[in-house]
Design a protein around this motif. Structure first.
Motif, PDB file in Angstrom:
ATOM      1  N   UNK A 436       6.294 -12.013  16.864  1.00 37.32           N
ATOM      2  CA  UNK A 436       6.806 -11.903  18.229  1.00 37.32           C
ATOM      3  C   UNK A 436       6.990 -13.311  18.787  1.00 37.32           C
ATOM      4  N   UNK A 437       8.075 -13.537  19.543  1.00 36.65           N
ATOM      5  CA  UNK A 437       8.290 -14.823  20.195  1.00 36.65           C
ATOM      6  C   UNK A 437       9.288 -14.638  21.329  1.00 36.65           C
ATOM      7  N   UNK A 438       9.352 -15.624  22.215  1.00 37.63           N
ATOM      8  CA  UNK A 438      10.370 -15.645  23.267  1.00 37.63           C
ATOM      9  C   UNK A 438      11.178 -16.923  23.148  1.00 37.63           C
ATOM     10  N   UNK A 447      13.550 -11.910  24.055  1.00 41.76           N
ATOM     11  CA  UNK A 447      12.384 -11.509  23.273  1.00 41.76           C
ATOM     12  C   UNK A 447      12.810 -11.261  21.830  1.00 41.76           C
ATOM     13  N   UNK A 448      12.098 -11.870  20.876  1.00 45.51           N
ATOM     14  CA  UNK A 448      12.367 -11.718  19.449  1.00 45.51           C
ATOM     15  C   UNK A 448      11.222 -10.940  18.817  1.00 45.51           C
ATOM     16  N   UNK A 449      11.527  -9.849  18.119  1.00 48.49           N
ATOM     17  CA  UNK A 449      10.514  -8.979  17.546  1.00 48.49           C
ATOM     18  C   UNK A 449      10.854  -8.684  16.096  1.00 48.49           C
ATOM     19  N   UNK A 450       9.899  -8.926  15.195  1.00 46.03           N
ATOM     20  CA  UNK A 450      10.021  -8.530  13.787  1.00 46.03           C
ATOM     21  C   UNK A 450       9.094  -7.355  13.555  1.00 46.03           C
ATOM     22  N   UNK A 457      14.935  -9.416  12.566  1.00 46.61           N
ATOM     23  CA  UNK A 457      14.338  -9.812  13.841  1.00 46.61           C
ATOM     24  C   UNK A 457      15.271  -9.319  14.938  1.00 46.61           C
ATOM     25  N   UNK A 458      14.788  -8.382  15.753  1.00 44.38           N
ATOM     26  CA  UNK A 458      15.598  -7.800  16.823  1.00 44.38           C
ATOM     27  C   UNK A 458      15.320  -8.534  18.125  1.00 44.38           C
ATOM     28  N   UNK A 470      23.181  -8.726  17.803  1.00 44.62           N
ATOM     29  CA  UNK A 470      22.790  -8.090  16.559  1.00 44.62           C
ATOM     30  C   UNK A 470      21.465  -8.668  16.054  1.00 44.62           C
ATOM     31  N   UNK A 471      20.739  -7.894  15.245  1.00 45.06           N
ATOM     32  CA  UNK A 471      19.494  -8.429  14.671  1.00 45.06           C
ATOM     33  C   UNK A 471      19.760  -9.651  13.803  1.00 45.06           C
ATOM     34  N   UNK A 472      18.767 -10.536  13.732  1.00 40.99           N
ATOM     35  CA  UNK A 472      18.854 -11.710  12.866  1.00 40.99           C
ATOM     36  C   UNK A 472      18.419 -11.281  11.472  1.00 40.99           C
ATOM     37  N   UNK A 473      19.282 -11.483  10.486  1.00 45.85           N
ATOM     38  CA  UNK A 473      19.019 -10.987   9.137  1.00 45.85           C
ATOM     39  C   UNK A 473      19.162 -12.117   8.130  1.00 45.85           C
TER      40      UNK A 473
END
Length: 716
Positions: A436-438, A447-450, A457-458, A470-473
């Motif tokens: 989790x990170x911001x 907000x970044x959530x894996x 990472x959504x 889009x999610x980071x892939x």
């Protein structure tokens, strides 16, 4: 106050401590949770460095928790020796238990994958990790496990320790091979390798036979075999009788004679006389996946694990009483006690005389915490590893922000400057939250959530709750760490890839590393990534070019500010990337050349106090390091702010350091569980997550925030 003290006493019993300092600290934590709004300063903080401002979580709300809170990292392997047991978890944590008290003595994270095999003899524990190494750990000493021989030995499905004269030998069942290592030197015995089985070896046990220590193995070829671990030679003929793979084997003495007890996929339990090679007594019909031996009322018994845990009299072949109530996927025993790993992941200690069990309780964890901006106000975002929701709370007073119907919600009371406590609401997260990170993108807090282990990472706009692109892939497995610097996100995971993303443009670059990445920090233009390898890599944030490496060993946590880097693994080390002499570093300035790292340029080092390097290369300059110590069982989280740093460990303490002197300031703060996540706001407040709880701390002697929150980033 009575209910609160009862809660704290329960915590203390679970945590295994009645220390007065721990009791006082936990009373403050519990008082903060039961209070409404900001607490006044602790009436008598004494010499404490920190005071508890507010606390929120589920520790005080039993109805919201599972029956036992070690299911997130469920026990899947177990071994017993005397009064000690070790269990291996499905998320890479090795734990040591006192069987007399059912108390957790120590725990250490080996990795982030299943620990399929463990063994213990005296105080020496063996464990097989997810990268196919066998590690040895003295469970009473400082430091963590060390890899035997430093080489991969293959996937070890079973481990054992055997004495051979003055040496201790580690036996690892890898495929159809039984591999032998000298525990002290870590080296393989020259020419010793047992390959008597035609298929995979499933279990290994040991026994003394005519004054020699022997290994007993069973495998998919349907046989039980015995060999001399010092020579690798088979002793006697294979023992045959099972119709199909033999899943488990244990040894005992029956009437003074050495015997082996085996359970097979054919649904039978058999006893073998190891002197004659003949089957002893009758074949017992039972479906079992594992077997151990114990002594009950002076008679040898077998304990089988499968659909039910059952106890069998070895002399008669008859069951002793009714089945024990829990399934036992794995089982180990000593004396009249047994430990089972249930199908639910909960380890239980059984007294075979009374047939009563005690859960061996470990802790679930707050998996991640992050600080963000909610409409200009600082907030805390935290996630539980085991659950599938996020919680957003005001950093100043703990006012809660939930998420419902695709949007974040808040309940202001008296305007934006004062928010009452809302209720936590479930948020549909796909699977367990891993990181989790911001980040700040165009003036918005993102907000970044894996989660879910899918490598994605959504991201969401924190205030609106809307999806943000889009999610980071980049990754192919579990994401373990996310760090941000403005609109740039750095992501690392199990696949060893480091992804650097520009959240404004969506552009990215992938940087491969040779081992899983567990921790990331960004300082200035430098990115530091550490994990399961022996080296922490440095990268240029803008270009992705390598800038050097530090010989840190395995890393669980990194924090950095300026040229100072705090690294937590088996120990706690402070690095200076410019190579300036650090406080407490009395080893001299001379660097000796070490073998070059082929992956990154210019790795150098000098011997440290325990034989490890204490120097490295960073951007063409030599870095220096000093060990701070403090956490004998390993470090779980670190944070740095200016010349101050905090660290937490498996010893359940939070320690504060002055980086100018290298000294610890004030006494440690005691927690009922290890602190698993830390975040330090620039204004001074520290967020700590442990088990199902989040607390916000403030340094004693500081001016209070007062009755309202303070806008994000404002000094006070």
């Amino acid at each position: 106050m009575g209910d609160m003290e009862d809660d704290v006493r329960r915590w203390l019993r679970r945590a295994g401590t009645e220390d007065p300092d721990a009791r006082r600290w936990l009373l403050h934590v519990d008082e903060a949770r039961h209070s409404w709004g900001v607490l006044p300063p602790c009436p008598d903080p004494g010499d404490d460095t920190w005071r508890v401002l507010w606390s929120a979580g589920l520790l005080g709300h039993e109805q919201f928790r599972p029956s036992w809170d070690n299911q997130q990292d469920g026990a899947i392997s177990v071994a017993v020796s005397g009064n000690l047991a070790v269990t291996g978890g499905d998320s890479g944590v090795l734990r040591v238990w006192d069987l007399r008290t059912a108390r957790l003595l120590r725990e250490i994270r080996i990795g982030y994958e299943r620990l399929n095999a463990v063994a213990i003899a005296g105080t020496l524990a063996l464990v097989s990790d997810h990268v196919w190494r066998v590690l040895a750990w003295d469970v009473t000493g400082a430091g963590g496990p060390r890899a035997l021989d430093g080489h991969k030995v293959g996937e070890a499905r079973a481990l054992a320790v055997v004495g051979a004269g003055s040496r201790s030998l580690a036996l690892a069942a890898c495929g159809s091979d039984l591999r032998v290592r000298d525990v002290r030197t870590g080296k393989a015995l020259h020419g010793v390798l047992f390959r008597g089985h035609a298929g995979r070896i499933n279990a290994v046990a040991t026994i003394g036979l005519r004054g020699r220590a022997m290994a007993v193995t069973c495998g998919d070829d349907g046989t039980v075999q015995m060999c001399d671990p010092r020579t690798g030679e088979r002793h006697g003929d294979p023992l045959t009788g099972h119709d199909g793979p033999v899943l488990g084997v244990a040894t005992a003495r029956l009437g003074g004679r050495p015997v082996a007890v085996s359970c097979g996929q054919d649904g039978t339990l058999r006893i073998w006389d190891l002197l004659t090679g003949e089957q002893y007594g009758r074949t017992v019909a039972v479906r079992a996946a594992s077997v151990a031996t114990a002594v009950l009322d002076g008679r040898p018994v077998a304990v089988t694990g499968g659909a039910r845990t059952r106890v069998w009299d070895l002399r008669t072949g008859r069951e002793r009483g009714r089945p024990l109530g829990e399934a036992g996927a794995g089982v180990a025993a000593s004396g009249h006690t047994a430990v089972t790993c249930g199908s639910d992941g909960v380890a239980r200690l059984w007294d075979l005389r009374t047939r009563r069990s005690t859960p061996l309780v470990a802790a679930s964890r707050v998996g991640a915490v992050a600080l963000g901006d909610f409409g200009g106000w600082p907030v805390v975002v935290h996630a539980y590893e085991e659950a599938r929701w996020l919680s957003v709370a005001d950093l100043g007073d703990g006012g809660r922000h939930g998420h419902e119907g695709g949007r974040w919600t808040r309940d202001p009371a008296g305007g934006d400057e004062r928010r009452s406590r809302g209720q936590r609401r479930d948020y549909d997260i796909p699977g367990r939250i891993d990181a989790l990170a911001t980040a700040t993108v165009g003036g918005r807090c993102v907000l970044l959530v894996a989660s879910g282990g899918d490598g994605l990472v959504r991201r969401w706009d924190l205030e609106s709750g809307e999806r943000d692109g889009e999610p980071l892939a980049v990754h192919t497995g579990v994401v373990h760490a996310i760090a941000t610097a403005g609109p740039i996100a750095v992501i690392g995971g199990e696949d060893g890839v480091v992804g650097i993303w520009d959240l404004r443009t969506g552009s990215s670059r992938a940087l491969p590393t040779p081992a899983a990445v567990n921790a990331i920090a960004v300082t200035g233009r430098t990115v530091l990534t550490g994990g399961a390898g022996e080296v922490t890599h440095l990268w240029d944030l803008r270009t992705g070019e390598p800038r050097g490496s530090l010989p840190t060993g395995q890393v669980h946590a990194i924090a950095a500010e300026g040229d100072r880097v705090l690294v937590g693994g088996a120990g706690l080390t402070l690095w200076n990337l410019r190579g300036d002499r650090l406080p407490g570093d009395r080893r001299g300035d001379r660097l000796t050349r070490s073998p070059r790292d082929d992956r990154l340029p210019g790795l150098r080092g000098r011997p440290g106090p325990s034989g490890g390097r204490s120097g490295g290369r960073s951007g063409g300059r030599s870095a220096s390091a000093v060990s701070l110590g403090g956490h004998p069982d390993g470090v779980t989280a670190v944070a740095v702010r200016g010349h101050r740093a905090v660290s937490s460990g498996w010893d359940r303490t939070l320690r504060t350091w002055d980086l100018r002197t290298g000294e610890q300031t004030g006494p440690p703060a005691h927690f009922p569980w290890p602190v698993s996540a830390l975040a330090w706001h620039p204004g001074g407040r520290l967020v700590a997550g442990f088990s199902w709880e989040v607390v916000v701390l403030d340094e004693t002697g500081r001016r209070s925030y007062g009755e309202t929150s303070v806008p994000y980033g404002r000094a006070h």
